[in-house]
Enzyme design. Sequence first.
Site, PDB file in Angstrom:
ATOM      1  N   ASP A 132       0.733  -1.259  -0.108  1.00 44.55           N
ATOM      2  CA  ASP A 132       0.098  -0.046   0.028  1.00 44.55           C
ATOM      3  C   ASP A 132       0.876   1.119   0.114  1.00 44.55           C
ATOM      4  O   ASP A 132       1.665   1.195  -0.925  1.00 44.55           O
ATOM      5  CB  ASP A 132      -0.961   0.081   1.237  1.00 44.55           C
ATOM      6  CG  ASP A 132      -2.048   0.905   1.346  1.00 44.55           C
ATOM      7  OD1 ASP A 132      -3.060   1.102   0.475  1.00 44.55           O
ATOM      8  OD2 ASP A 132      -1.913   1.969   2.278  1.00 44.55           O
ATOM      9  N   ARG A 133       0.629   2.235   0.979  1.00 40.73           N
ATOM     10  CA  ARG A 133       1.697   3.248   1.031  1.00 40.73           C
ATOM     11  C   ARG A 133       3.015   2.929   1.099  1.00 40.73           C
ATOM     12  O   ARG A 133       3.945   3.666   0.522  1.00 40.73           O
ATOM     13  CB  ARG A 133       1.164   4.419   2.193  1.00 40.73           C
ATOM     14  CG  ARG A 133      -0.200   4.754   1.963  1.00 40.73           C
ATOM     15  CD  ARG A 133      -0.708   5.231   0.880  1.00 40.73           C
ATOM     16  NE  ARG A 133      -0.040   6.701   0.724  1.00 40.73           N
ATOM     17  CZ  ARG A 133      -0.500   7.649  -0.544  1.00 40.73           C
ATOM     18  NH1 ARG A 133      -1.049   7.135  -1.536  1.00 40.73           N
ATOM     19  NH2 ARG A 133       0.262   8.526  -0.546  1.00 40.73           N
ATOM     20  N   HIS A 158      -7.273  -6.834   0.953  1.00 41.58           N
ATOM     21  CA  HIS A 158      -6.270  -5.892   0.798  1.00 41.58           C
ATOM     22  C   HIS A 158      -5.184  -6.048   1.912  1.00 41.58           C
ATOM     23  O   HIS A 158      -3.939  -5.968   1.315  1.00 41.58           O
ATOM     24  CB  HIS A 158      -6.755  -4.365   0.906  1.00 41.58           C
ATOM     25  CG  HIS A 158      -5.788  -3.417   0.570  1.00 41.58           C
ATOM     26  ND1 HIS A 158      -5.226  -3.265  -0.549  1.00 41.58           N
ATOM     27  CD2 HIS A 158      -5.352  -2.453   1.652  1.00 41.58           C
ATOM     28  CE1 HIS A 158      -4.244  -1.978  -0.381  1.00 41.58           C
ATOM     29  NE2 HIS A 158      -4.483  -1.663   1.081  1.00 41.58           N
ATOM     30  N   HIS A 192     -10.823   8.986  -1.142  1.00 40.55           N
ATOM     31  CA  HIS A 192     -10.004   9.289  -0.181  1.00 40.55           C
ATOM     32  C   HIS A 192      -8.844   9.826  -0.341  1.00 40.55           C
ATOM     33  O   HIS A 192      -8.256  10.754   0.066  1.00 40.55           O
ATOM     34  CB  HIS A 192      -9.812   8.052   0.940  1.00 40.55           C
ATOM     35  CG  HIS A 192      -8.956   7.229   0.602  1.00 40.55           C
ATOM     36  ND1 HIS A 192      -9.463   5.854  -0.443  1.00 40.55           N
ATOM     37  CD2 HIS A 192      -7.616   6.737   0.683  1.00 40.55           C
ATOM     38  CE1 HIS A 192      -8.369   5.107  -0.684  1.00 40.55           C
ATOM     39  NE2 HIS A 192      -7.641   5.530  -0.044  1.00 40.55           N
ATOM     40  N   TRP A 193      -7.985   9.502  -1.540  1.00 38.41           N
ATOM     41  CA  TRP A 193      -6.734  10.118  -1.989  1.00 38.41           C
ATOM     42  C   TRP A 193      -7.015  11.503  -2.160  1.00 38.41           C
ATOM     43  O   TRP A 193      -6.028  12.370  -1.671  1.00 38.41           O
ATOM     44  CB  TRP A 193      -6.534   9.536  -3.142  1.00 38.41           C
ATOM     45  CG  TRP A 193      -5.572   8.402  -3.097  1.00 38.41           C
ATOM     46  CD1 TRP A 193      -5.677   7.225  -2.380  1.00 38.41           C
ATOM     47  CD2 TRP A 193      -4.711   7.990  -4.176  1.00 38.41           C
ATOM     48  NE1 TRP A 193      -4.790   6.506  -2.613  1.00 38.41           N
ATOM     49  CE2 TRP A 193      -3.905   6.739  -3.890  1.00 38.41           C
ATOM     50  CE3 TRP A 193      -3.946   8.656  -5.350  1.00 38.41           C
ATOM     51  CZ2 TRP A 193      -2.937   6.219  -4.487  1.00 38.41           C
ATOM     52  CZ3 TRP A 193      -2.868   8.160  -5.910  1.00 38.41           C
ATOM     53  CH2 TRP A 193      -2.523   6.896  -5.706  1.00 38.41           C
ATOM     54  N   TYR A 221      -0.609  11.465   2.077  1.00 37.25           N
ATOM     55  CA  TYR A 221      -1.143  11.503   0.792  1.00 37.25           C
ATOM     56  C   TYR A 221      -1.152  12.796   0.229  1.00 37.25           C
ATOM     57  O   TYR A 221      -1.108  13.141  -1.084  1.00 37.25           O
ATOM     58  CB  TYR A 221      -2.717  11.446   1.274  1.00 37.25           C
ATOM     59  CG  TYR A 221      -3.110   9.915   1.348  1.00 37.25           C
ATOM     60  CD1 TYR A 221      -3.434   8.935   0.150  1.00 37.25           C
ATOM     61  CD2 TYR A 221      -2.945   9.395   2.582  1.00 37.25           C
ATOM     62  CE1 TYR A 221      -3.727   7.739   0.435  1.00 37.25           C
ATOM     63  CE2 TYR A 221      -3.076   8.007   2.854  1.00 37.25           C
ATOM     64  CZ  TYR A 221      -3.480   7.128   2.092  1.00 37.25           C
ATOM     65  OH  TYR A 221      -3.735   5.661   1.977  1.00 37.25           O
TER      66      TYR A 221
END
Length: 288
Positions: A104-105, A270, A149-150, A208
Site C-alpha cells: 500500500d503506501r 487488501h 479518499h486520496w 497523501y
Amino acid sequence: MFEGFTLDRIQVGDVTLRVRYGGSGPAVVLLHGHPRTHTTWYQVAPELARDYTVVCPDLRGYGQSGKPAADDEHTQYSKAAMAADVAGLMTALGHETYSVVGHDRGALVAFRSAMDHPDRVSKLVVMDGLPVVEHLERCSARFATEWWHWFFFAQTAKPAERVICADPETWYNAWTVNSPDQLGPENHADFLAAIRDPATVHGMVEDYRAGLGIDRRTEEEDRAAGRQIDCPMLMLWSTKDDLEQLYGDPLAIWRPWCPQVIGHGIDSTHHVAEQAPGALVDTLRGFL
C-alpha cells in the site's frame, strides 16, 4: 507478538523511528501501509526471521514514529524522505544492502527506495501498489469513486483530520472489517492507539498530500529521464481487492519502470499480511 525481536527507537535524520528487528541472515525491510503500523507484519516477520534479518519500522508520520512539521509542499512526508529514513535506519543497524517489501503506501516507499538508493536495495517487492503518476493518469470515474479518499486527504482548506478525528474508530472500521478478530488482538491494539492519536492521523494524511504533489512530480521527472529500477522486482496484488479490476494486468503498468518485473495475484483481501500470511511468506521466501 514478534517473539525474539527487539523493539527500539532509532534517530534517523529529523525523525525517530519506532522499529522491531530480529532474525539473522540477509536483511529484509517490511514497510506497512495506511492506516497500519509495523505490527501488521506480526504473522509474517517471525517466519521470515528464520532465514533473514527482518526490520519492521513505523513509517514517519505513522504509529509511534516521528511526525515533523510539514512545509507547504509537504516535503517532509515525501516518499523520498521516507526512503531516506529506511536507508538511514539500515545504516544504523549495520546493513549496507537490503531487500525492501512494501504494501500500500509502504509500496510507494519501497519503490522510491529502489529508485533513490539502487546501490543499497538488492531486491524489491511491491504489494497492492503502482507509481502515483500511473494511478492519476488513469483516473477514471470509477477510480475517483472508489479511491476518493486520496483526494479528500489532500485537501488543506477543509482538513480531513477534523472529520477523521471526530470519530476515528468508525472512520477506520475499527470494530467491523478492522476488528480484533481480523487484525489479531495485539495488532489491533496498536492500530487503535494510532488512529486515536490526532498527531498520527495528521501524519498519515500528510503522506497523501505529498503523494498528489511532490511525489507525482518526482515520478514524472524519473520517467522523463528514463530512470528505471535496476534490481529484481516482484509485484503482488490481492485478487479480492480492486487493483486488477481497475487497471487490468498490473505487471504491464510496471514494466516500463522495471523490465524484469515478475508477479502474480494472491487470494486475499487488501491487507494480505493479516489475511493470507502463509501464502505471502511462501511467496516472499521463493523470491528473496
